[in-house]
Design an enzyme around this catalytic site. Structure first.
Site, PDB file in Angstrom:
ATOM      1  N   ASP A 108      -2.306   1.331   6.800  1.00 52.10           N
ATOM      2  CA  ASP A 108      -1.952   0.441   5.818  1.00 52.10           C
ATOM      3  C   ASP A 108      -1.213  -1.259   5.621  1.00 52.10           C
ATOM      4  O   ASP A 108      -1.632  -1.316   4.586  1.00 52.10           O
ATOM      5  CB  ASP A 108      -0.680   1.621   5.804  1.00 52.10           C
ATOM      6  CG  ASP A 108      -1.121   2.634   6.251  1.00 52.10           C
ATOM      7  OD1 ASP A 108      -0.688   3.934   5.149  1.00 52.10           O
ATOM      8  OD2 ASP A 108      -0.916   3.227   6.654  1.00 52.10           O
ATOM      9  N   ASP A 115       0.762  -0.833  -0.104  1.00 51.68           N
ATOM     10  CA  ASP A 115       0.220  -0.049  -0.194  1.00 51.68           C
ATOM     11  C   ASP A 115       1.464   1.591   0.044  1.00 51.68           C
ATOM     12  O   ASP A 115       1.813   1.640   0.808  1.00 51.68           O
ATOM     13  CB  ASP A 115      -0.960   0.008   1.493  1.00 51.68           C
ATOM     14  CG  ASP A 115      -1.948   1.406   1.701  1.00 51.68           C
ATOM     15  OD1 ASP A 115      -2.364   2.302   0.189  1.00 51.68           O
ATOM     16  OD2 ASP A 115      -2.546   1.238   2.269  1.00 51.68           O
ATOM     17  N   GLU A 152      -1.745  -1.298  -4.647  1.00 49.66           N
ATOM     18  CA  GLU A 152      -2.451  -0.671  -5.194  1.00 49.66           C
ATOM     19  C   GLU A 152      -2.253   0.586  -5.900  1.00 49.66           C
ATOM     20  O   GLU A 152      -0.957   1.002  -5.978  1.00 49.66           O
ATOM     21  CB  GLU A 152      -2.808  -0.532  -3.085  1.00 49.66           C
ATOM     22  CG  GLU A 152      -4.469   0.365  -3.580  1.00 49.66           C
ATOM     23  CD  GLU A 152      -5.171   1.025  -2.039  1.00 49.66           C
ATOM     24  OE1 GLU A 152      -5.750  -0.355  -1.762  1.00 49.66           O
ATOM     25  OE2 GLU A 152      -4.839   1.466  -1.865  1.00 49.66           O
TER      26      GLU A 152
END
Length: 184
Positions: free
Chosen positions: A142, A9, A69
């Site tokens: 996260d 992420d 992501e």
């Protein structure tokens, strides 16, 4: 077949990572955590720290695949630029180690994990903890978001129809991945 998936992420304040070990249909959490960059003011130093930490994680765990992501559209152009740089550095580390990379939109990740593309970070973390039997959750979402990206990638790799109907090469890709399912 056994493989390790590194989920990321991206972020320039906090970057999340999670490693998932896949053995057949069995999933095991190897580790998850964050690279906390909040104490650094220099953006270039942050990028160097991202590269260095991800490089050491890759050397330690030897992942077979990387899932990131993808940045989503935001109104703040400067934030998007910084996020894109963080993602680019993460990609560069993976490419340097010759790891195949896949990207997933945040809504797709949320949908894969919770069944809702608009799920909150808390809902994603709760599902991740249930699916992977995590007793103690990390301080930052996260980390669980990164693990969710890895898990989404696993689900996509198990779906022979993933991507079918999305672009001109998707049936070709399906046939290449599943030659035994095509009659001649």
């Amino acid at each position: 077949m056994e493989k390790i998936i590194l989920g990321i992420d991206p972020g320039t304040t906090v970057l999340g990572y999670g490693l998932l070990k896949v053995s057949g249909k069995s999933l095991e959490l190897l580790t998850l955590g964050v690279v906390n960059l909040s104490k650094f003011d220099d953006h270039y130093l942050k990028l160097q720290k991202i590269y260095s930490r991800l490089d050491s994680i890759i050397k330690e765990f030897c992942p077979d695949e990387m899932a990131l992501e993808a940045p989503f559209f935001g109104k703040n152009v400067q934030s998007m630029l910084k996020l894109g740089r963080a993602q680019g550095v993460a990609m560069a580390v993976g490419l340097n180690h010759e790891i195949p990379i896949s990207e997933y939109a945040p809504r797709k990740v949320k949908m894969a994990i919770t069944g809702s593309g608009s799920a909150s970070k808390e809902q994603v973390a709760t599902m991740i903890s249930k699916l992977l039997k995590i007793d103690e959750m990390p301080d930052f979402f996260d980390a669980t978001d990164a693990l969710a990206v890895a898990l989404c990638h696993y689900y996509e790799s198990q779906n022979p129809f993933a991507g079918v109907g999305k672009g001109g090469n998707s049936w070709k890709s399906f046939i290449e991945k599943n030659p035994n399912r095509v009659r001649k």
